[in-house]
Design an enzyme around this catalytic site. Structure first.
Site, short mmCIF file in Angstrom:
data_model
loop_
_atom_site.label_atom_id
_atom_site.label_comp_id
_atom_site.label_asym_id
_atom_site.label_seq_id
_atom_site.Cartn_x
_atom_site.Cartn_y
_atom_site.Cartn_z
NE ARG A 81 -2.30 -1.32 3.55
CZ ARG A 81 -1.75 -0.55 4.47
NH1 ARG A 81 -1.83 0.78 4.37
NH2 ARG A 81 -1.13 -1.06 5.51
CE1 TYR A 222 1.61 -7.60 -4.16
CE2 TYR A 222 1.27 -6.24 -2.23
CZ TYR A 222 1.65 -7.44 -2.79
OH TYR A 222 2.06 -8.48 -1.99
CE LYS A 231 -6.31 -4.00 4.39
NZ LYS A 231 -6.35 -4.39 5.79
CG HIS A 251 -7.15 -3.42 9.92
ND1 HIS A 251 -5.85 -2.97 10.09
CD2 HIS A 251 -7.07 -4.40 8.99
CE1 HIS A 251 -5.03 -3.66 9.31
NE2 HIS A 251 -5.75 -4.54 8.64
CB SER A 273 -0.70 -3.70 7.95
OG SER A 273 -1.88 -2.96 7.66
CB CYS A 275 0.69 -6.41 13.93
SG CYS A 275 1.88 -5.11 13.55
CG ASP A 298 -7.34 -7.53 6.68
OD1 ASP A 298 -6.39 -7.34 7.45
OD2 ASP A 298 -7.61 -6.77 5.74
NE ARG A 390 0.12 -8.49 2.41
CZ ARG A 390 -0.44 -8.25 3.60
NH1 ARG A 390 -1.51 -8.90 3.98
NH2 ARG A 390 0.07 -7.34 4.40
P1 GTP Z 1 -2.37 -7.75 7.35
O1 GTP Z 1 -2.83 -8.80 6.44
O2 GTP Z 1 -1.25 -6.91 6.79
O3 GTP Z 1 -3.47 -6.88 7.89
O4 GTP Z 1 -1.61 -8.45 8.59
P2 GTP Z 1 -1.98 -9.46 9.76
O5 GTP Z 1 -2.26 -8.66 10.99
O6 GTP Z 1 -2.99 -10.45 9.35
O7 GTP Z 1 -0.57 -10.15 10.02
P3 GTP Z 1 -0.12 -11.69 10.03
O8 GTP Z 1 -0.96 -12.53 10.94
O9 GTP Z 1 -0.01 -12.14 8.64
O10 GTP Z 1 1.33 -11.58 10.69
C1 GTP Z 1 2.38 -10.93 10.11
C2 GTP Z 1 3.70 -11.33 10.71
O11 GTP Z 1 3.67 -11.38 12.14
C3 GTP Z 1 4.13 -12.71 10.23
O12 GTP Z 1 5.48 -12.66 9.83
C4 GTP Z 1 3.95 -13.57 11.44
O13 GTP Z 1 4.83 -14.66 11.45
C5 GTP Z 1 4.19 -12.61 12.62
N1 GTP Z 1 3.42 -13.02 13.82
C6 GTP Z 1 2.09 -13.30 13.88
N2 GTP Z 1 1.73 -13.68 15.13
C7 GTP Z 1 2.85 -13.62 15.90
C8 GTP Z 1 3.13 -13.89 17.28
O14 GTP Z 1 2.26 -14.27 18.06
N3 GTP Z 1 4.41 -13.70 17.69
C9 GTP Z 1 5.40 -13.29 16.84
N4 GTP Z 1 6.63 -13.13 17.33
N5 GTP Z 1 5.18 -13.04 15.52
C10 GTP Z 1 3.93 -13.19 15.06
C1 SPV Z 2 -2.90 -4.58 5.20
O1 SPV Z 2 -1.93 -3.91 4.80
O2 SPV Z 2 -3.45 -4.36 6.31
C2 SPV Z 2 -3.42 -5.71 4.40
C3 SPV Z 2 -2.86 -5.92 3.06
O3 SPV Z 2 -4.31 -6.41 4.86
S1 SPV Z 2 -3.53 -4.85 1.85
O4 SPV Z 2 -4.74 -5.46 1.34
O5 SPV Z 2 -2.52 -4.70 0.79
O6 SPV Z 2 -3.83 -3.57 2.44
MN MN Z 3 -5.00 -5.72 6.88
#
Ligand code: GTP
Ligand code: SPV
Ligand code: MN
Length: 608
Positions: A81, A222, A231, A251, A273, A275, A298, A390
């Site tokens: 983004r 993208y 979003k 979110h 994002s 996290c 999400d 992704r």
């Molecule tokens: P968006 O799709 O961008 O909104 O992100 P999301 O919040 O769904 O993030 P996602 O669950 O894909 O996690 C992103 C990163 O955080 C990955 O590299 C995970 O491995 C890491 N991660 C997720 N949960 C944990 C956790 O409990 N501990 C740690 N240390 N890392 C974590």
């Molecule tokens: C985020 O960035 O929080 C996502 C990926 O879930 S995107 O759809 O590219 O915004």
């Molecule tokens: Mn997101």
């Protein structure tokens, strides 16, 4: 003048007059070679993916390892983004608030109209009818994305309910409310010009008109920049709708937890994002007897039901999940989901036998093709996959999807978690005293920036309710909206609010808490707090458990680390106060007095 019959316009499969005149207007402006209405069929997917393989955009993956799945590498400059190119064009600048880029809507439209003029030359213009949330909702949330990208069409088929089933709705009572969402990669082709694998433009605009509920996007192909149902619609435009109509567009993941006593609890959680939302949404609990199922990873739309409880719906149909770090240990359910195929993988690395790989995945590949198309070996000094690479995969394939994930009534939320990525200060879990205090936690939460957006990696910034990049209106009004939602409700029926941090670190930089499946221990404590069966310690920032107050049976993390993860360090919190004050200055005069009161209370409790 007699108009000639234009294919795709005069023989369109709908009658909706506003839609037809908009499609015609866009076609006249962008001058594509063809106009095609997407039906969402498998035949269309096959046509589109074959075309993309021919164009060099897609590589078909090994059918035995990832059936009906494709790999794409984007332009190296079109990987996430673009927040600095994202605009909320409300009529008044104050409507967008201090956290959004703003431009006068008429001015933005005149700039973008010139960019769109002729921008689909040499390409096909696709019209994608889609619906956010279940098609059988009392009030379906319709949209139509016009795009010149086949990658977007394929992605929208996974991420949204789209195509033929949406057409009757566009001609029904909800048809008037459809959100027009215009997208172009901004790369017209001259006659005979060879296309590139990932067309896009150096000029990018991701633009929202909240009053007229319109989305205009230009220049990027993208993710959140281009899949406009996600979003742009389900967060930025929907948050403006929700503010007007008294609901919440957030979110947040939605998770169903089932206790050993077979009691189901629904939890929503807002993390910024990259996290941890997808990971928590697919949690595999490590504590015996507890089970978890996925409702969404999400976005959550939450509304009060007739019984006074807050019900959440996931408006999406697919997962657009972060690949790096995903593996059989951290997220086995994501692995099982993508293994079934029917998925896209963008900016990951390609193995020599036609499968995908990324940093953190099992296996020990000796040679790969990196996302930039370079030879990669374990000695390479660059990552094989982009950190924001992704997978795009259907929710229905998730082995632990909750049977009620498509229920248009949604699921009743018992707890809301806020959480960021903080090396210091913020304990593993803190329970808010009440809704308003929880709103303050959300309003002041902060996180280190990730690769999900371009620029500033690792910088700590305030990301209120994980919505900083996704709010369609003034952040001060948003906080007031949260306060009002609590005031209008029966306190006993409101979800309880908790603030979590999986990412606190020790002096050597290691994570103090093992995270992933072990996060079930934190969730168990939250649920037992709501049931009145777990104890907590009152601190200046809220109720925090000691290590003894949590179930740590068979956890193989040193107890000292857990204690450090749970510690409330008054000096660290005192240092946080000026940062919160600075943030409230940014929010400005629309900051609710309730939030000022909460800050004053916190200062007093910290002895300031
Ligand atoms: P968006 O799709 O961008 O909104 O992100 P999301 O919040 O769904 O993030 P996602 O669950 O894909 O996690 C992103 C990163 O955080 C990955 O590299 C995970 O491995 C890491 N991660 C997720 N949960 C944990 C956790 O409990 N501990 C740690 N240390 N890392 C974590
Ligand atoms: C985020 O960035 O929080 C996502 C990926 O879930 S995107 O759809 O590219 O915004
Ligand atoms: Mn997101």
């Amino acid at each position: 003048m007699t108009a000639m019959t234009v294919p795709g316009i005069d023989d369109a499969p709908v009658q909706n007059a506003r839609l037809l005149s908009w499609v015609r207007e866009v076609a006249e402006l962008t001058t594509p070679d063809n106009v095609v209405w997407c039906d969402g069929s498998d035949a269309e997917w096959d046509r589109m993916t074959s075309r993309l393989v021919e164009a060099g955009t897609f590589v078909k993956l090994n059918e035995e390892k990832k059936p009906n799945s494709f790999y794409a590498a984007s332009d190296p400059d079109d990987v996430a983004r673009v927040e600095e190119r994202t605009f909320i064009c409300s009529v008044d600048e104050a409507g967008a608030g201090p956290t959004n880029n703003w431009m006068d809507p008429a001015e933005m439209k005149s700039i973008m109209t010139e960019l769109y003029r002729g921008c689909m030359r040499g390409r096909t213009m696709y019209v994608i009818p889609f619906c956010m949330g279940p098609l059988d909702a009392e009030q379906p949330f319709l949209g139509v994305e016009i795009t010149d990208s086949e990658y977007v069409v394929c992605s929208m088929k996974i991420m949204t309910r789209m195509g033929a089933p949406v057409l009757p709705l566009l001609d029904g009572p909800a048809g008037d409310r459809f959100v027009p969402a215009l997208h172009s990669v901004g790369a017209p082709l001259e006659p005979g010009q060879q296309d590139v694998a990932w067309p896009c433009s150096d000029t990018k605009y991701i633009t929202h008109f909240p009053e007229t509920r319109e989305i205009w996007s230009y220049g990027s192909g993208y993710g959140g920049n281009a899949l406009l149902g996600k979003k742009c619609y389900a967060l930025r435009i929907a948050s403006a709708m929700a503010h007007d109509e008294g609901w919440l567009a957030e979110h947040m993941l939605i998770l169903k937890l089932i206790s050993p006593a077979d009691e189901a609890y629904y939890v929503a959680a807002a993390f910024p994002s990259a996290c941890g939302k997808t990971n928590l949404a697919m949690l595999q609990p490590t504590i015996p007897g507890w089970r978890a199922e996925t409702v969404g990873d999400d976005i959550a739309w939450m509304r009060f039901g007739e019984d006074g409880r807050l019900y959440a719906v996931n408006p999406e149909f697919g997962f657009f999940g972060v690949a790096p770090g995903t593996n059989w240990k951290t997220n086995p359910n994501a692995m099982r989901t993508i293994e079934q195929g029917n998925s896209l993988f963008t900016n990951v690395a390609l193995t020599d036998d036609g499968d995908v790989w990324w940093e953190g995945l099992e296996g020990d590949p000796q040679h790969l093709t990196s996302w930039t198309g370079q030879d990669w070996t374990p000695d390479s000094d660059f990552p094989a996959a982009h950190p924001n690479s992704r997978y795009t995969t259907p929710i229905s394939q998730c082995p632990v999807v909750a049977p009620e994930w498509e229920d248009p009534q949604g699921v009743p939320i018992s707890a809301i978690l806020f959480g960021g990525r903080r090396k210091t200060t913020v304990p593993l879990v803190t329970e808010a005293r009440d809704w308003q205090h929880g709103t303050f936690m959300g309003a002041t939460m902060s996180s280190e920036k990730t690769a999900a957006a371009k620029g500033g990696l690792g910088q700590v910034r305030r990301d209120p309710m994980a919505m900083l990049p996704f709010l369609g209106y003034n952040v001060g009004d948003y906080f007031q909206h949260w306060v009002n939602v609590g005031k209008g409700a029966d306190a006993d029926k409101l979800p309880k609010i908790f603030y979590v941090n999986w990412f606190r670190r020790g002096e050597d930089g290691r994570f103090l808490w093992p995270g992933f499946g072990e996060n079930s221990r934190v969730l168990k404590w939250c649920i037992e707090r709501m049931e009145g069966t777990a104890s907590a310690t009152e601190t200046a920032i809220g109720y925090v458990p000691t290590a003894e107050q949590m179930d740590l049976t068979e956890l193989d993390t040193p107890i000292a680390d857990v204690e450090a993860a749970l510690a409330v360090d008054v000096e660290e919190w005192k240092a946080e106060i000026p940062l919160i004050e600075e943030w409230f200055e940014v929010v400005g005069d629309r900051l609710p007095t309730a939030m000022r009161d909460e800050l004053e209370g916190l200062k007093l409790r910290l002895g300031l």
